[in-house]
Design a protein around this motif. Structure first.
Motif, PDB file in Angstrom:
ATOM      1  N   GLY A 123       0.889  -1.232  -0.057  1.00 38.50           N
ATOM      2  CA  GLY A 123       0.009   0.289   0.035  1.00 38.50           C
ATOM      3  C   GLY A 123       0.948   1.448  -0.181  1.00 38.50           C
ATOM      4  O   GLY A 123       2.182   1.300  -0.379  1.00 38.50           O
ATOM      5  N   TYR A 125      -3.053   1.747   0.852  1.00 34.53           N
ATOM      6  CA  TYR A 125      -4.618   1.833  -0.585  1.00 34.53           C
ATOM      7  C   TYR A 125      -5.347   3.453   0.554  1.00 34.53           C
ATOM      8  O   TYR A 125      -5.684   3.100   1.292  1.00 34.53           O
ATOM      9  CB  TYR A 125      -4.903   0.717  -0.029  1.00 34.53           C
ATOM     10  CG  TYR A 125      -4.278  -0.423  -0.868  1.00 34.53           C
ATOM     11  CD1 TYR A 125      -3.670  -0.430  -1.794  1.00 34.53           C
ATOM     12  CD2 TYR A 125      -3.604  -1.380   0.397  1.00 34.53           C
ATOM     13  CE1 TYR A 125      -3.085  -1.433  -2.769  1.00 34.53           C
ATOM     14  CE2 TYR A 125      -2.579  -2.038  -0.316  1.00 34.53           C
ATOM     15  CZ  TYR A 125      -2.207  -2.340  -1.967  1.00 34.53           C
ATOM     16  OH  TYR A 125      -1.403  -3.362  -2.052  1.00 34.53           O
ATOM     17  N   TRP A 173     -13.488  -3.705  -0.554  1.00 32.98           N
ATOM     18  CA  TRP A 173     -12.729  -3.134   0.644  1.00 32.98           C
ATOM     19  C   TRP A 173     -12.798  -1.235   0.582  1.00 32.98           C
ATOM     20  O   TRP A 173     -12.190  -1.327  -0.088  1.00 32.98           O
ATOM     21  CB  TRP A 173     -11.128  -3.548   1.117  1.00 32.98           C
ATOM     22  CG  TRP A 173     -10.457  -2.957   2.550  1.00 32.98           C
ATOM     23  CD1 TRP A 173     -11.003  -2.546   3.503  1.00 32.98           C
ATOM     24  CD2 TRP A 173      -9.017  -3.401   2.415  1.00 32.98           C
ATOM     25  NE1 TRP A 173      -9.849  -2.214   3.693  1.00 32.98           N
ATOM     26  CE2 TRP A 173      -8.992  -2.452   4.089  1.00 32.98           C
ATOM     27  CE3 TRP A 173      -7.746  -3.129   1.327  1.00 32.98           C
ATOM     28  CZ2 TRP A 173      -7.663  -2.069   3.890  1.00 32.98           C
ATOM     29  CZ3 TRP A 173      -6.930  -3.151   1.815  1.00 32.98           C
ATOM     30  CH2 TRP A 173      -6.173  -2.543   3.449  1.00 32.98           C
ATOM     31  N   THR A 175     -11.554   1.837   2.659  1.00 33.63           N
ATOM     32  CA  THR A 175     -10.967   1.673   3.580  1.00 33.63           C
ATOM     33  C   THR A 175     -10.856   2.504   4.343  1.00 33.63           C
ATOM     34  O   THR A 175      -9.977   3.135   5.347  1.00 33.63           O
ATOM     35  CB  THR A 175      -9.488   2.464   2.848  1.00 33.63           C
ATOM     36  OG1 THR A 175      -9.072   2.670   2.258  1.00 33.63           O
ATOM     37  CG2 THR A 175      -8.580  -0.100   1.668  1.00 33.63           C
TER      38      THR A 175
END
Length: 176
Positions: A123, A125, A173, A175
């Protein structure tokens, strides 16, 4: 002179009724046609003790075939399995031979192999990140769900669970 047409004759040979199967096993038979017509053979399976033979295992097998190598891991474990071999001649007549009783499929449950395909690389991310993976399972009948977890310690442990029971092979996902 008039020529008669009779169905091919099929003698079912294996697997035997009462046997317990796992892994790859041969379905075996012998067949003949009284007029010497060419024929093709199919192998079907029953999951309900012979009430119906709805699972096509193989079709279009040539007359020279007398066995089919069947990987039983492609079917669910159970005790009411039967097989039917049907030969259909070039004139459209068919003859069949069946397992005279049930056999059991009893494959051990083997762990699937999972490979992460996205995201790739380290990442950071942000936003919505698609997580994707592939699953390979020797027990092809098994259904799979996933647990999506993060490792806060470079892979030593995966203690941050984002979701569990995820079907399929992808997860969005968030974040944030």
């Amino acid at each position: 002179s008039a020529r008669t047409n009779a169905s091919p004759a099929v003698a079912y040979l294996a697997p035997a009724a009462g046997s317990a199967l796992s892994g790859t096993t041969d379905v075996r038979w012998s067949a003949s046609d009284p007029e010497g017509d060419a024929w093709t053979t199919e192998v079907r399976l029953s999951t309900d003790g012979g009430a119906a033979f709805g699972v096509m295992l193989a079709s279009g097998l040539p007359a020279s075939a007398t066995a089919y190598a069947w990987n039983t891991k492609g079917q669910a474990n159970g005790t009411a399995w039967r097989a039917r071999v049907t030969a259909t001649d070039s004139r459209g007549l068919a003859g069949s031979g069946d397992t005279p009783g049930n056999f059991t499929i009893a494959n051990p449950n083997e762990a699937p192999t999972v490979a992460l395909i996205a995201p790739s690389g380290a990442g950071p991310y942000a936003g919505v990140v698609m997580v994707g993976w592939t699953v390979s399972d020797p027990n092809t009948w098994d259904a799979h769900t996933a647990v999506i977890a993060l490792s806060p310690d470079n892979g030593a442990g995966f203690s941050v669970v984002l979701a569990s029971g995820v079907p399929g092979t992808s997860f969005a996902w968030n974040t944030a």
